[in-house]
Write an enzyme that holds these catalytic residues in place. Structure first.
Site, mmCIF file in Angstrom:
data_model
loop_
_atom_site.group_PDB
_atom_site.id
_atom_site.type_symbol
_atom_site.label_atom_id
_atom_site.label_comp_id
_atom_site.label_asym_id
_atom_site.label_seq_id
_atom_site.Cartn_x
_atom_site.Cartn_y
_atom_site.Cartn_z
ATOM 1 N N HIS A 69 0.797 -1.238 0.000
ATOM 2 C CA HIS A 69 0.000 0.000 0.000
ATOM 3 C C HIS A 69 0.825 1.282 0.000
ATOM 4 C CE1 HIS A 69 0.963 -0.090 4.254
ATOM 5 N NE2 HIS A 69 0.136 -1.096 4.509
ATOM 6 N N HIS A 165 -2.179 -0.327 -3.538
ATOM 7 C CA HIS A 165 -3.473 -0.378 -2.872
ATOM 8 C C HIS A 165 -3.663 0.907 -2.058
ATOM 9 C CE1 HIS A 165 -4.515 -4.813 -3.214
ATOM 10 N NE2 HIS A 165 -3.348 -4.704 -3.826
#
EC number: 2.7.7.7
Length: 242
Positions: A69, A165
């Site tokens: 992420h 992400h």
């Protein structure tokens, strides 16, 4: 399986965490939420309302998670702690149906965060219904890849901005996927298709857009319309008149 929910208000939700589950046991393994992203859907329409927070987890983020992420320890160090945003988050989701991809993952982390609140917070299922969009996808597409990237490709949704992400971006993408997957439509905006793209895509209209001008028929036009229907009625039933 009934894939079309009867819930009026849905919250499409995603979270990012300090680490991932590495066992078959409980999902919570000492890790915590560092980002929450939600978008609101009412009567299967995106309202434009969203909830988004980065959170200081008060512990180190795993390197493997950062690679997924891109959220670093330095970035979240100045962000609010979960107990500081808990009330606004609970108020946003309360009474809605949460839609999440692999919902057990997100709900387990949420429940753990709620359990550490003083006073004790609710369990997610005490204040929300929960729908797992991954289970819906598996029902519709058995034996196929059903992660978010695969579903975007299948339904023609542009996810080119998804290099890493991110909870809010993933919630927005999931909203598009979920509405297409459960609505029976494959094309929302034909004019925006790219070469080689299957299934079209969803184009969100700004809530601040100029309202369309509505032009009503004049009295003379209404008379001529009725005269035309009279002609139709002479040859059989006029469907426009019931």
């Amino acid at each position: 399986m009934n894939i079309v929910s009867s819930a009026k208000r849905q919250i499409i939700l995603d979270t990012e965490t300090t680490g991932m589950n590495q066992s078959s046991g409980p999902i919570y393994l000492g890790h915590r939420i560092i980002e929450i992203g939600c978008v609101e859907v009412i009567n299967r329409r995106l309202t434009g309302r969203h909830y988004h927070e980065y959170i200081n987890p008060q512990q180190a983020i795993d390197e493997d998670a950062i690679a997924v992420h891109g959220i670093t320890n330095e970035f979240v160090a100045s962000k609010p702690k979960f107990h500081e945003i808990a009330q606004s988050f609970i108020e946003f989701i309360d009474g809605a149906e949460i839609v999440a991809h692999n919902a057990n993952f997100d709900v387990s982390f949420m429940d753990h965060e709620f359990s550490m609140l003083q006073p004790l917070g609710p369990k997610t299922t005490d204040i929300c219904q929960v729908l797992d969009s991954l289970e819906v996808a598996k029902f519709l597409h058995p034996g196929q890849k059903n992660n978010l990237d695969a579903l975007c490709k299948r339904y023609g949704i542009d996810n080119s901005a998804r290099d890493l992400h991110g909870a809010l971006l993933d919630a927005e993408i999931l909203a598009d996927v979920y509405l297409l997957m459960t609505g029976g439509q494959t094309k929302f905006n034909l004019s925006s298709e790219k070469a080689g793209q299957e299934g079209g895509g969803i184009q969100r209209l700004s809530i601040d857009r100029t309202k369309l001008k509505v032009i009503s028929a004049s009295a003379d036009e209404l008379v001529r319309h009725e005269e035309r229907l009279d002609l139709v009625a002479k040859s059989g039933q006029c469907l426009w008149r019931g």
